[in-house]
Motif scaffolding. Structure first.
Motif, PDB file in Angstrom:
ATOM      1  N   GLU A  62       0.823  -1.214   0.000  1.00  0.00           N
ATOM      2  CA  GLU A  62       0.000   0.000   0.000  1.00  0.00           C
ATOM      3  C   GLU A  62       0.856   1.263   0.000  1.00  0.00           C
ATOM      4  OE1 GLU A  62      -3.562   2.292   0.155  1.00  0.00           O
ATOM      5  OE2 GLU A  62      -3.212   0.169  -0.262  1.00  0.00           O
ATOM      6  N   ILE A 259     -14.417   0.850   4.642  1.00  0.00           N
ATOM      7  CA  ILE A 259     -13.062   1.395   4.535  1.00  0.00           C
ATOM      8  C   ILE A 259     -13.104   2.890   4.256  1.00  0.00           C
ATOM      9  CG2 ILE A 259     -10.963   1.359   3.132  1.00  0.00           C
ATOM     10  CD1 ILE A 259     -11.369  -1.635   2.794  1.00  0.00           C
ATOM     11  N   GLN A 260     -13.974   3.294   3.332  1.00  0.00           N
ATOM     12  CA  GLN A 260     -14.091   4.720   3.036  1.00  0.00           C
ATOM     13  C   GLN A 260     -14.562   5.501   4.258  1.00  0.00           C
ATOM     14  OE1 GLN A 260     -16.776   4.705  -0.295  1.00  0.00           O
ATOM     15  NE2 GLN A 260     -15.134   4.481  -1.802  1.00  0.00           N
ATOM     16  N   ASN A 263     -11.703   5.919   6.681  1.00  0.00           N
ATOM     17  CA  ASN A 263     -10.685   6.846   6.193  1.00  0.00           C
ATOM     18  C   ASN A 263     -11.217   8.258   5.966  1.00  0.00           C
ATOM     19  OD1 ASN A 263      -8.696   4.873   6.144  1.00  0.00           O
ATOM     20  ND2 ASN A 263      -9.181   4.254   4.045  1.00  0.00           N
ATOM     21  N   SER A 264     -12.484   8.483   6.218  1.00  0.00           N
ATOM     22  CA  SER A 264     -13.077   9.798   5.943  1.00  0.00           C
ATOM     23  C   SER A 264     -12.772  10.829   7.009  1.00  0.00           C
ATOM     24  CB  SER A 264     -14.600   9.655   5.798  1.00  0.00           C
ATOM     25  OG  SER A 264     -15.174   9.227   7.026  1.00  0.00           O
ATOM     26  N   THR A 276      -7.256   2.473  11.300  1.00  0.00           N
ATOM     27  CA  THR A 276      -7.354   3.016   9.944  1.00  0.00           C
ATOM     28  C   THR A 276      -6.005   3.054   9.252  1.00  0.00           C
ATOM     29  OG1 THR A 276      -7.120   5.247  10.819  1.00  0.00           O
ATOM     30  CG2 THR A 276      -9.352   4.409  10.520  1.00  0.00           C
ATOM     31  N   ALA A 277      -4.933   3.163  10.022  1.00  0.00           N
ATOM     32  CA  ALA A 277      -3.619   3.232   9.395  1.00  0.00           C
ATOM     33  C   ALA A 277      -3.219   1.900   8.782  1.00  0.00           C
ATOM     34  CB  ALA A 277      -2.571   3.653  10.421  1.00  0.00           C
ATOM     35  N   THR A 281      -6.158   0.632   1.527  1.00  0.00           N
ATOM     36  CA  THR A 281      -7.344   1.119   0.821  1.00  0.00           C
ATOM     37  C   THR A 281      -7.316   0.783  -0.662  1.00  0.00           C
ATOM     38  OG1 THR A 281      -7.419   2.953   2.389  1.00  0.00           O
ATOM     39  CG2 THR A 281      -8.758   3.142   0.395  1.00  0.00           C
TER      40      THR A 281
END
Length: 318
Positions: A62, A259-260, A263-264, A276-277, A281
């Motif tokens: 990633e 996921i979105q 990460n939002s 989240t890290a 994605t």
């Protein structure tokens, strides 16, 4: 005398070669086979490149995607996207089974029902043929809307059942029109009349004569319906709330949406922690595409030889 002289003159001329004959027949310069092969090879590579890029990105780290962008050759090979995706492998395989079962049942049932509706519409002697054909065509232009659609299936008790994923796509008006046109233009009418004279009924004619002669259009409609059932995620989102019955495409959609959302920035960092890290994605999106496209890639080659013939013969005349 003149004819004899012309014959002698023609006999004395050298015969044109293959390329010259092609130019004479078509009125255009003959295209070398090597040039045609090169052109089609480039077109094939242009079609394969996006798929190869998706595969490469799904096996890329990633961080390498973030810093270096997409590449056909992975900058740093990684299986983390697939490990992340298959953390809940039981749910994925269960959804795979649901999608495969719904696709098989739906495709066979839909193709048969479409043929049963299209064959009478192709017979000119059928009473009220025009009105029924108009009713089929009308549904291509207008629909009852989402709320009546939901209320009808809810009243039928299809919520949280596999039939809720099968029934909405059983009969597609476009497929009925294509199949009706194929029957009308391809099945010889004298053949049907001779079968009637021999005492065959309508179902015997349909099963013994029409269906065996209709392999191209049946394969074409079957492929359309296979794609429709396999790619459908919206029906699961409307009628299915039990995770054991969700289709693979809807499971992939929910995963991407989660996921979105993570990460939002709408999730409190004190609650989410460092979760989240660790989410890959971009690579997980590509891994989902590979996981979801698998069976269709293997189905299409078996139906390809019927596809073009069935679609073109069934679409020339109305």
């Amino acid at each position: 005398m003149n004819a004899h002289v012309d014959a002698q003159v023609s006999a004395g001329r050298p015969k044109p070669g293959r390329a010259a004959k092609d130019r004479l027949d078509n009125g255009l310069p003959a295209v070398p086979n090597a040039l045609l092969i090169a052109v089609f090879a480039l077109l094939s590579l242009a079609c394969l490149y996006p798929l190869l890029l998706v595969v490469a990105v799904s096996f890329t780290d990633e961080q390498a995607i973030v810093t270096g962008g997409y590449s056909i050759i992975p900058a740093r090979f990684s299986l983390y996207a697939y490990r992340y995706l298959f953390e809940d492998a039981a749910q994925i395989f269960r959804s795979y089974g649901v999608s495969i079962l719904v696709t098989l049942i739906g495709t066979v049932s839909s193709t048969l029902l479409t043929a049963l509706l299209a064959f009478p519409l192709s017979r000119r002697e059928m009473p009220y043929r025009g009105a029924l054909a108009f009713g089929v065509f009308f549904t291509m232009l207008f629909s009852g809307g989402l709320v009546p659609w939901y209320l009808v299936y809810n009243a039928a008790g299809l919520n949280n059942t596999l039939w809720a994923l099968v029934v909405p796509h059983l009969v597609a008006p476009l497929n009925v029109i294509v199949m009706r046109t194929f029957f009308a233009n391809t099945i010889p009418q004298p053949l049907i009349e001779s079968a009637k004279i021999d005492g065959a009924g309508e179902f015997r004619i349909f099963a013994g004569i029409v269906l065996p002669l209709s392999s191209p259009v049946l394969a074409t409609v079957g492929l359309f319906q296979t794609l429709a059932y396999w790619n459908d995620w919206f029906t699961s989102s409307v009628f299915i709330s039990d995770n054991k019955l969700v289709s693979l495409q809807y499971l992939m959609y929910k995963t991407i949406y989660n996921i979105q959302y993570l990460n939002s920035g709408l999730v409190d960092a004190t609650v989410a922690g460092n979760a989240t890290a660790a989410i890959p994605t971009e690579t997980v999106r590509m891994a989902m595409a590979i996981v979801g496209i698998g069976p269709i890639v293997f189905v299409y080659p078996f139906l390809q030889k019927y596809f073009v013939k069935g679609l073109t013969v069934g679409a020339v005349k109305g």
